[in-house]
Write a protein that holds these residues in place. Structure first.
Motif, PDB file in Angstrom:
ATOM      1  N   ASP A 476       0.982  -0.990   0.078  1.00 19.31           N
ATOM      2  CA  ASP A 476      -0.327  -0.208  -0.109  1.00 19.31           C
ATOM      3  C   ASP A 476       0.834   0.992   0.247  1.00 19.31           C
ATOM      4  OD1 ASP A 476      -2.282  -1.265  -0.137  1.00 19.31           O
ATOM      5  OD2 ASP A 476      -3.120  -1.270   2.138  1.00 19.31           O
ATOM      6  N   LEU A 477       1.803   1.447   1.115  1.00 21.44           N
ATOM      7  CA  LEU A 477       2.764   2.550   0.824  1.00 21.44           C
ATOM      8  C   LEU A 477       3.802   2.285  -0.973  1.00 21.44           C
ATOM      9  CD1 LEU A 477       4.307   1.919   4.523  1.00 21.44           C
ATOM     10  CD2 LEU A 477       3.187   3.452   3.326  1.00 21.44           C
ATOM     11  N   ARG A 478       3.713   1.104  -1.115  1.00 24.46           N
ATOM     12  CA  ARG A 478       4.468   1.465  -3.199  1.00 24.46           C
ATOM     13  C   ARG A 478       3.245   1.752  -3.988  1.00 24.46           C
ATOM     14  NH1 ARG A 478       7.927  -2.883  -1.073  1.00 24.46           N
ATOM     15  NH2 ARG A 478       6.210  -4.322  -1.651  1.00 24.46           N
ATOM     16  N   ALA A 479       2.433   1.598  -3.420  1.00 24.83           N
ATOM     17  CA  ALA A 479       0.636   1.617  -4.626  1.00 24.83           C
ATOM     18  C   ALA A 479      -0.451   1.997  -3.966  1.00 24.83           C
ATOM     19  CB  ALA A 479       0.712   0.325  -5.541  1.00 24.83           C
ATOM     20  N   GLY A 480      -1.635   1.822  -4.347  1.00 19.73           N
ATOM     21  CA  GLY A 480      -3.009   2.109  -3.807  1.00 19.73           C
ATOM     22  C   GLY A 480      -2.781   2.995  -2.976  1.00 19.73           C
ATOM     23  N   ALA A 481      -2.843   3.220  -1.334  1.00 19.04           N
ATOM     24  CA  ALA A 481      -2.777   4.384  -0.726  1.00 19.04           C
ATOM     25  C   ALA A 481      -2.205   5.434  -0.844  1.00 19.04           C
ATOM     26  CB  ALA A 481      -2.837   3.925   0.675  1.00 19.04           C
ATOM     27  N   ALA A 482      -0.944   5.245  -1.381  1.00 14.38           N
ATOM     28  CA  ALA A 482       0.329   6.038  -1.121  1.00 14.38           C
ATOM     29  C   ALA A 482       0.882   5.846  -2.866  1.00 14.38           C
ATOM     30  CB  ALA A 482       1.728   5.328  -0.580  1.00 14.38           C
ATOM     31  N   ALA A 483      -0.434   6.188  -3.911  1.00 16.51           N
ATOM     32  CA  ALA A 483      -0.219   5.712  -5.265  1.00 16.51           C
ATOM     33  C   ALA A 483       1.059   7.540  -5.621  1.00 16.51           C
ATOM     34  CB  ALA A 483      -0.967   5.861  -6.072  1.00 16.51           C
ATOM     35  N   THR A 484       0.557   8.320  -4.912  1.00 17.82           N
ATOM     36  CA  THR A 484       0.910   9.969  -5.248  1.00 17.82           C
ATOM     37  C   THR A 484       2.179   9.504  -4.129  1.00 17.82           C
ATOM     38  OG1 THR A 484      -0.910  10.889  -4.389  1.00 17.82           O
ATOM     39  CG2 THR A 484      -0.922  10.534  -6.473  1.00 17.82           C
ATOM     40  N   ALA A 485       2.527   9.615  -2.998  1.00 12.75           N
ATOM     41  CA  ALA A 485       3.562   9.293  -2.285  1.00 12.75           C
ATOM     42  C   ALA A 485       5.075   9.982  -3.321  1.00 12.75           C
ATOM     43  CB  ALA A 485       3.193   8.365  -1.274  1.00 12.75           C
ATOM     44  N   ARG A 486       6.012  10.538  -2.472  1.00 15.68           N
ATOM     45  CA  ARG A 486       6.821  10.557  -3.591  1.00 15.68           C
ATOM     46  C   ARG A 486       8.260  10.586  -1.939  1.00 15.68           C
ATOM     47  NH1 ARG A 486       9.282  16.942  -5.863  1.00 15.68           N
ATOM     48  NH2 ARG A 486      10.562  15.653  -6.942  1.00 15.68           N
ATOM     49  N   ALA A 487       9.004   9.918  -2.569  1.00 18.08           N
ATOM     50  CA  ALA A 487       9.797  10.205  -1.651  1.00 18.08           C
ATOM     51  C   ALA A 487      11.108  11.749  -1.056  1.00 18.08           C
ATOM     52  CB  ALA A 487      11.330   8.895  -1.827  1.00 18.08           C
ATOM     53  N   ALA A 488      11.034  11.348   0.344  1.00 21.64           N
ATOM     54  CA  ALA A 488      11.824  12.566   0.414  1.00 21.64           C
ATOM     55  C   ALA A 488      12.714  11.978   1.931  1.00 21.64           C
ATOM     56  CB  ALA A 488      10.525  13.956   1.645  1.00 21.64           C
ATOM     57  N   LEU A 489      13.996  13.136   1.781  1.00 22.74           N
ATOM     58  CA  LEU A 489      15.083  12.723   2.745  1.00 22.74           C
ATOM     59  C   LEU A 489      14.947  14.197   3.283  1.00 22.74           C
ATOM     60  CD1 LEU A 489      17.778  11.386   3.559  1.00 22.74           C
ATOM     61  CD2 LEU A 489      18.970  11.582   1.704  1.00 22.74           C
ATOM     62  N   LEU A 490      14.760  14.150   4.213  1.00 20.02           N
ATOM     63  CA  LEU A 490      15.839  15.092   5.169  1.00 20.02           C
ATOM     64  C   LEU A 490      17.081  15.238   6.204  1.00 20.02           C
ATOM     65  CD1 LEU A 490      12.277  15.542   8.046  1.00 20.02           C
ATOM     66  CD2 LEU A 490      12.899  16.757   5.127  1.00 20.02           C
ATOM     67  N   LEU A 491      17.483  16.580   5.189  1.00 17.32           N
ATOM     68  CA  LEU A 491      19.354  16.383   5.956  1.00 17.32           C
ATOM     69  C   LEU A 491      19.326  17.810   6.940  1.00 17.32           C
ATOM     70  CD1 LEU A 491      21.127  15.352   3.219  1.00 17.32           C
ATOM     71  CD2 LEU A 491      20.696  14.123   4.916  1.00 17.32           C
ATOM     72  N   TYR A 492      19.615  17.414   8.288  1.00 19.17           N
ATOM     73  CA  TYR A 492      19.543  18.283   9.173  1.00 19.17           C
ATOM     74  C   TYR A 492      20.881  18.982  10.057  1.00 19.17           C
ATOM     75  CZ  TYR A 492      18.506  15.466  12.486  1.00 19.17           C
ATOM     76  OH  TYR A 492      18.735  14.370  13.599  1.00 19.17           O
ATOM     77  N   SER A 493      21.426  19.615  10.388  1.00 23.53           N
ATOM     78  CA  SER A 493      22.334  19.437  10.896  1.00 23.53           C
ATOM     79  C   SER A 493      22.239  19.502  12.891  1.00 23.53           C
ATOM     80  CB  SER A 493      23.269  21.087  11.244  1.00 23.53           C
ATOM     81  OG  SER A 493      24.454  21.360  12.042  1.00 23.53           O
ATOM     82  N   ALA A 494      22.415  18.303  13.496  1.00 24.52           N
ATOM     83  CA  ALA A 494      22.597  18.295  14.377  1.00 24.52           C
ATOM     84  C   ALA A 494      23.105  18.977  15.751  1.00 24.52           C
ATOM     85  CB  ALA A 494      22.790  16.476  14.898  1.00 24.52           C
ATOM     86  N   GLU A 495      22.218  19.934  16.206  1.00 29.99           N
ATOM     87  CA  GLU A 495      23.159  20.972  16.905  1.00 29.99           C
ATOM     88  C   GLU A 495      22.531  20.969  18.271  1.00 29.99           C
ATOM     89  OE1 GLU A 495      21.827  24.967  15.762  1.00 29.99           O
ATOM     90  OE2 GLU A 495      22.096  24.589  13.795  1.00 29.99           O
ATOM     91  N   ASP A 496      21.025  19.942  18.422  1.00 28.77           N
ATOM     92  CA  ASP A 496      20.568  19.866  20.397  1.00 28.77           C
ATOM     93  C   ASP A 496      19.513  19.001  20.042  1.00 28.77           C
ATOM     94  OD1 ASP A 496      18.466  21.366  19.595  1.00 28.77           O
ATOM     95  OD2 ASP A 496      20.407  23.348  20.285  1.00 28.77           O
TER      96      ASP A 496
END
Length: 688
Positions: A476-496
């Motif tokens: 379902d995550l790859r199709a069906g309920a998540a057919a329009t779901a796009r992958a997003a990789l979040l990058l941040y600096s681990a400050e605190d």
């Protein structure tokens, strides 16, 4: 004719330093402080009792940095001992609470209520000193006028003269306040011996020290003491531990030349040698020659033992202190890797030979403790297999909590954490709903929780559908309920931790849109096993291959890192080390080329949080892609993230409000902690 001074001949170690030292006449300890401060040294030593960390009642003075300098304490011109001078730099921690309006009126009417701000800010600062075989603690009282107090600012320093120590000794110094408002500072220093100092005419013990040579031949290590037939001296081998007292291992009083043989299995990084003439008041010279020896480190891990102690204790026993990380993990039946979990243990510098407590509400046989060093797994033990029987076929649920009763759940699997899409009209989601009902009816065991997260173990012994449910859920995550779901990789600096909570709130909210979100907070086990750079490369490749987008979350620390790399990538990579899980710092080596070579548009998106960063602070190079302020520009940000499959403006506005409601309380909390509740960000509370 003087006997030649102490000589250590060893391939490992640094060249000796030559220092010309200041002489202090007389045995009296003293203290002095920088202008604006007043200080007083208590008579005599005090007990070394750091105590627990307590909350600051207002602004307090705390030590921020230690510096040492070698001096000579002399009783006569040619009768001196080596001494360590310590400078403690102090700063203000915490701030005055702003009075309410009615209190302000009362203060104006009664000037005596202003007295606290016109008084002195006082601290009792403890200096703890260890150099085998001696230990001391002294107490210094420091005052600064409260009118000069600025939160977060340095107020000056206090200097203590001095701690006597043996030539060649390893000294350890700690500093903290009473009561203690933060983790104590610590400093370790290897003192030079007579060979490395221009003190031979002042320190009488340098006139008659034996020569020591350390050499290796196959599996044997030789300690060769080349002295005259008549010279008598003491020789001691001991384990020098950072945590806890030193442990004597071998001691002899010897005469004349000696060769002592050690097997390579006797070597440990903390094995030290101490030698001294058998004369009244002679100075002992110490050296620890095996700190970097690979054989010594292998022996140390072979001797280390990890124990789990009912009901919620764990202990790591070892001859020496260990630079290691400890993590909790979940071991599913049938083998496979133990999956790293959220509850924090002592991540670095694990305390050895001391029982520690696991941060658990309930025990479960599938919970294990792992100890790693330099990203290599060294030890693993699972919880009380004997008393709690074998591993259970339970499913681990990870709960992420937002404010206003918002929460999301995912099922932990070897491939990652699969979200429960309880609001979707799919079969998998309906099965997920059954699991949620089990959770709500009390059939699941809560293992751990904090303000934002919790872990639950749900029994699966009577649910044959669970494997099929997980398979359907991933489909379902790859199709069906998540057919329009796009992958997003979040990058941040681990400050605190505050900024990490903000990133976690954003990631959890984005998962509900739906988006397939990847963030290092949820992949600490893989990050530790692969290393930040390899983990980022793999995640970036997969995200872009699937048509996803990499989101760069800019903060003051991230902007500083970018400027370092833009100015000189070589010096940036060799600058101060970052945390073991800081994927942002590791990613810059391949993110920057994408921007410099024009490959970033369509693959990257930038964002920063209202009030945490001015809009113009993002480096110009990164403005070749859209950069959004959150939550004020959430609708445009979400539309860009979801790409061509994004819903219409009305639906985007609703989703923006949903994300903003999850994000804003955590952002407000962080801004308040930074002393800027309003922030310069603008934008409305509903993200529109």
């Amino acid at each position: 004719m003087p006997v030649p001074w102490f000589l250590l001949s060893l391939a490992l170690g640094r060249s000796p330093m030559v220092l010309s030292l200041e002489k202090l006449m007389g045995p009296q300890d003293t203290a002095r402080c920088s202008p604006g401060l007043s200080c007083h040294l208590w008579d005599g030593d005090v007990l070394c009792l750091p105590g627990s960390i307590v909350s600051a009642p207002g602004p307090v003075l705390v030590p921020t940095r230690l510096q040492t300098e070698l001096v000579l304490r002399c009783y006569q011109e040619t009768d001196c001992d080596l001494c360590v001078r310590v400078a403690i730099h102090l700063a203000v921690h915490g701030h005055w609470e702003e009075p309410k309006d009615e209190d302000k009126f009362g203060r104006a009417a009664d000037p005596e209520l202003e007295e606290p701000r016109n008084a002195f800010l006082q601290a009792q600062v403890v200096l703890s000193f260890q150099a085998y075989p001696t230990a001391r603690c002294v107490l210094l009282e420091v005052q600064v006028p409260a009118a000069l107090v600025q939160p977060g600012q340095s107020v000056g320093s206090v200097v203590f003269d001095c701690f006597e120590a043996a030539l060649g000794a390893e000294v350890r110094i700690w500093s903290y306040t009473q009561p203690r408002y933060q983790k104590e500072l610590n400093f370790t220093q290897q003192l030079p011996d007579c060979k490395g100092l221009e003190v031979r005419d002042s320190v009488q013990s340098c006139w008659a020290l034996p020569w020591l040579n350390v050499s290796a031949d196959g599996d044997d290590v030789y300690l060769v003491l080349d002295v005259s037939e008549e010279q008598r001296f003491g020789l001691s081998l001991y384990w020098n531990q950072i945590q806890g007292p030193t442990k004597p291992w071998w001691h002899r009083n010897l005469t004349g030349p000696q060769t002592i043989t050690l097997n390579h299995t006797d070597l440990f990084p903390c094995l030290c040698i101490q030698v001294w003439p058998l004369e009244p008041d002679s100075v002992r010279t110490s050296v620890c020659p095996f700190r970097e020896d690979p054989r010594a480190h292998r022996n140390l891990w072979r001797a280390a033992r990890l124990q789990l102690l009912p009901p919620r204790g764990w202990r790591l026993d070892a001859p020496c202190s260990l630079l290691a990380e400890a993590t909790l993990c979940w071991q599913a039946p049938g083998g496979g890797p133990c999956q790293s979990l959220v509850p924090p243990l002592y991540q670095a510098n694990v305390t050895v030979n001391k029982t520690l407590e696991l941060p658990l509400l309930n025990a479960h046989p599938n919970l294990c403790v792992q100890v790693s060093s330099w990203e290599k797994l060294q030890l693993q033990e699972c919880l009380w297999a004997d008393s709690l029987r074998a591993l259970k076929d339970d499913l681990l649920l990870v709960e992420t909590r937002g404010l206003q009763d918002n929460r999301s759940l995912c099922a932990l699997e070897p491939s990652g954490c699969t979200p429960l899409l309880s609001k979707a009209s799919t079969r998998a989601a309906r099965l997920g709903e059954q699991l949620l009902q089990d959770l709500q009816s009390g059939q699941c065991l809560q293992l751990w929780e904090d303000e934002l997260r919790a872990l639950w173990a749900c029994p699966m012994d009577k649910k044959d559908h669970v494997k099929g449910w997980l398979r359907l859920l991933k489909e379902d995550l790859r199709a069906g309920a998540a057919a329009t779901a796009r992958a997003a990789l979040l990058l941040y600096s681990a400050e605190d931790s505050g900024f990490e909570r903000l990133v976690g709130a954003l990631a959890s909210a984005l998962c509900q849109l739906p988006l397939q979100v990847t963030v290092d907070l949820w992949s600490r086990r893989e990050l530790s096993a692969q290393g930040p750079l390899a983990w980022f490369h793999a995640q970036r490749r997969q995200t872009l291959q699937e048509g996803g987008v990499v989101v760069l979350l800019f903060s003051p620390g991230a902007v500083a890192l970018c400027h370092e790399w833009l100015q000189d990538s070589a010096s940036a990579s060799a600058s101060a080390p970052h945390g073991p899980h800081d994927a942002f710092a590791a990613s810059l080596s391949c993110v920057l080329p994408d921007f410099l070579q024009g490959r970033a548009p369509g693959r990257y998106v930038g964002a920063y949080f209202d009030g945490l960063l001015p809009s113009g602070a993002v480096p110009a190079l990164f403005r070749s892609v859209p950069v959004f302020s959150l939550p004020s520009q959430l609708p445009d940000f979400l539309g860009t993230l979801q790409g061509p499959g994004a819903p219409g403006p009305g639906r985007l506005g609703e989703r923006a409000k949903q994300v903003s409601r999850a994000l804003q309380p955590t952002l407000d909390q962080l801004l308040q902690a930074l002393g800027d509740p309003g922030g310069p960000g603008g934008g409305t509370r509903d993200g529109t």
